[in-house]
Design a protein around this motif. Structure first.
Motif, mmCIF file in Angstrom:
data_model
loop_
_atom_site.group_PDB
_atom_site.id
_atom_site.type_symbol
_atom_site.label_atom_id
_atom_site.label_comp_id
_atom_site.label_asym_id
_atom_site.label_seq_id
_atom_site.Cartn_x
_atom_site.Cartn_y
_atom_site.Cartn_z
ATOM 1 N N UNK A 1 67.934 19.860 34.463
ATOM 2 C CA UNK A 1 67.599 21.090 35.173
ATOM 3 C C UNK A 1 67.152 22.133 34.173
ATOM 4 N N UNK A 2 68.043 23.058 33.790
ATOM 5 C CA UNK A 2 67.704 24.091 32.834
ATOM 6 C C UNK A 2 68.171 23.737 31.427
ATOM 7 N N UNK A 3 68.911 22.664 31.277
ATOM 8 C CA UNK A 3 69.453 22.311 29.984
ATOM 9 C C UNK A 3 70.672 23.128 29.609
ATOM 10 N N UNK A 31 69.058 34.918 46.068
ATOM 11 C CA UNK A 31 70.499 35.031 45.884
ATOM 12 C C UNK A 31 71.130 33.671 46.153
ATOM 13 N N UNK A 32 72.455 33.606 46.108
ATOM 14 C CA UNK A 32 73.135 32.337 46.283
ATOM 15 C C UNK A 32 73.575 31.768 44.947
ATOM 16 N N UNK A 33 74.190 30.592 44.982
ATOM 17 C CA UNK A 33 74.752 29.959 43.797
ATOM 18 C C UNK A 33 73.930 28.738 43.414
ATOM 19 N N UNK A 34 73.480 28.710 42.171
ATOM 20 C CA UNK A 34 72.623 27.635 41.705
ATOM 21 C C UNK A 34 73.410 26.344 41.549
ATOM 22 N N UNK A 35 72.790 25.232 41.908
ATOM 23 C CA UNK A 35 73.439 23.930 41.784
ATOM 24 C C UNK A 35 74.018 23.763 40.378
ATOM 25 N N UNK A 36 75.206 23.188 40.311
ATOM 26 C CA UNK A 36 75.915 23.060 39.045
ATOM 27 C C UNK A 36 76.974 24.123 38.861
ATOM 28 N N UNK A 37 76.850 25.247 39.584
ATOM 29 C CA UNK A 37 77.896 26.270 39.556
ATOM 30 C C UNK A 37 79.152 25.676 40.190
ATOM 31 N N UNK A 75 65.019 27.829 44.583
ATOM 32 C CA UNK A 75 64.702 29.052 43.848
ATOM 33 C C UNK A 75 63.307 29.522 44.210
ATOM 34 N N UNK A 76 62.378 28.587 44.311
ATOM 35 C CA UNK A 76 61.006 28.953 44.652
ATOM 36 C C UNK A 76 60.398 27.839 45.471
ATOM 37 N N UNK A 77 59.960 28.154 46.679
ATOM 38 C CA UNK A 77 59.358 27.156 47.542
ATOM 39 C C UNK A 77 57.885 27.403 47.794
ATOM 40 N N UNK A 146 60.767 22.281 37.967
ATOM 41 C CA UNK A 146 61.166 21.280 38.941
ATOM 42 C C UNK A 146 61.767 21.935 40.173
ATOM 43 N N UNK A 147 62.457 21.137 40.968
ATOM 44 C CA UNK A 147 63.095 21.621 42.185
ATOM 45 C C UNK A 147 64.557 21.913 41.899
ATOM 46 N N UNK A 148 64.940 23.161 42.020
ATOM 47 C CA UNK A 148 66.313 23.582 41.757
ATOM 48 C C UNK A 148 66.891 24.171 43.038
ATOM 49 N N UNK A 149 68.047 23.662 43.462
ATOM 50 C CA UNK A 149 68.659 24.068 44.717
ATOM 51 C C UNK A 149 69.577 25.276 44.530
ATOM 52 N N UNK A 150 69.568 26.141 45.534
ATOM 53 C CA UNK A 150 70.497 27.259 45.614
ATOM 54 C C UNK A 150 71.324 27.076 46.881
ATOM 55 N N UNK A 151 72.629 27.290 46.767
ATOM 56 C CA UNK A 151 73.534 27.063 47.890
ATOM 57 C C UNK A 151 74.188 28.380 48.295
#
Length: 217
Positions: A1-3, A31-37, A75-77, A146-151
């Motif tokens: 993801x971001x490393x 807003x929201x919590x990024x995957x991996x949090x 994050x960005x669609x 890439x595709x990064x999910x926010x929850x």
């Protein structure tokens, strides 16, 4: 993801589950919590993307609270590169009470506690948007790839939840309105996020490493 994802000695990250098709999907909320949090549950620390409706999460004010819904976003669609305004902020370990490096969305709040801050009720708390953290040493925006999910976990009322072993994340009940999750009628609003210019001025005027604590809000 971001490393940036790290694992502490007492933290076991569960295997990533595929997004279920019945989960509502939005288009870039900022807003929201990024995957991996990681979030604190009664069963220990869990990656936020593994939370499911009906599970309980530990909160700052209300103990264990049931998740009534989970919204999944990106994050960005849009088309083309992600605009810099939506880049998350990389926050080094310990800057906002987090025991791990983490990423904070620019519109996600941060709870500040300081003896130098007092609202109209005399409480030494303020909630500032994540973008204001760019003023702090070591914090900088990081371009996603890439595709990064926010929850966005949804509760009946606004809740502060524990994340990344020390910070606090503010989960706002109104997040779910657009997909049919109606907040509990008459729920008290215990926290209000400051506008970015006001928050930035507050940090500039009051930030002193020896007398201020942080939590994600």
């Amino acid at each position: 993801m971001f490393g940036w994802v790290t694992s502490g000695p007492d933290l076991v990250r569960p295997a990533r589950e595929k997004t279920r098709y019945e989960d509502p999907v939005l288009n870039g909320a900022g807003c929201g919590l990024i995957e991996g949090t990681t979030v604190a549950t009664q069963d220990g620390w869990r990656a936020v993307e593994t939370l499911r409706k009906g599970e309980s999460v530990l909160t700052f004010d209300g103990g264990a609270q049931k998740v009534i819904g989970v919204i999944r976003d990106q994050i960005w669609g849009g088309i083309g590169p992600c605009p810099e305004e939506l880049w998350p902020l990389f926050v080094p370990e310990g800057v906002i009470g987090n025991c791990e490096e983490m990423l904070v969305m620019p519109h996600q709040g941060v709870l500040i506690e300081s003896d130098d801050i007092a609202d109209q009720w005399g409480d030494p708390f303020a909630v500032v948007p994540g973008a204001a953290l760019a003023l702090l040493d070591g914090v900088e925006r990081e371009e996603p790839y890439g595709t990064v999910e926010v929850v966005l976990p949804i509760f009946e009322e606004d809740q502060m939840i524990f994340v990344d072993q020390g910070a606090l994340a503010f989960c706002q009940a109104h997040w779910g309105v657009s997909v049919g999750y109606v907040p509990k009628h008459g729920a008290a609003q215990n926290y209000n996020m400051l506008p970015l210019p006001v928050a930035a001025r507050l940090l500039e005027e009051t930030y002193m490493p020896d007398n201020i604590d942080y939590g994600m809000a």
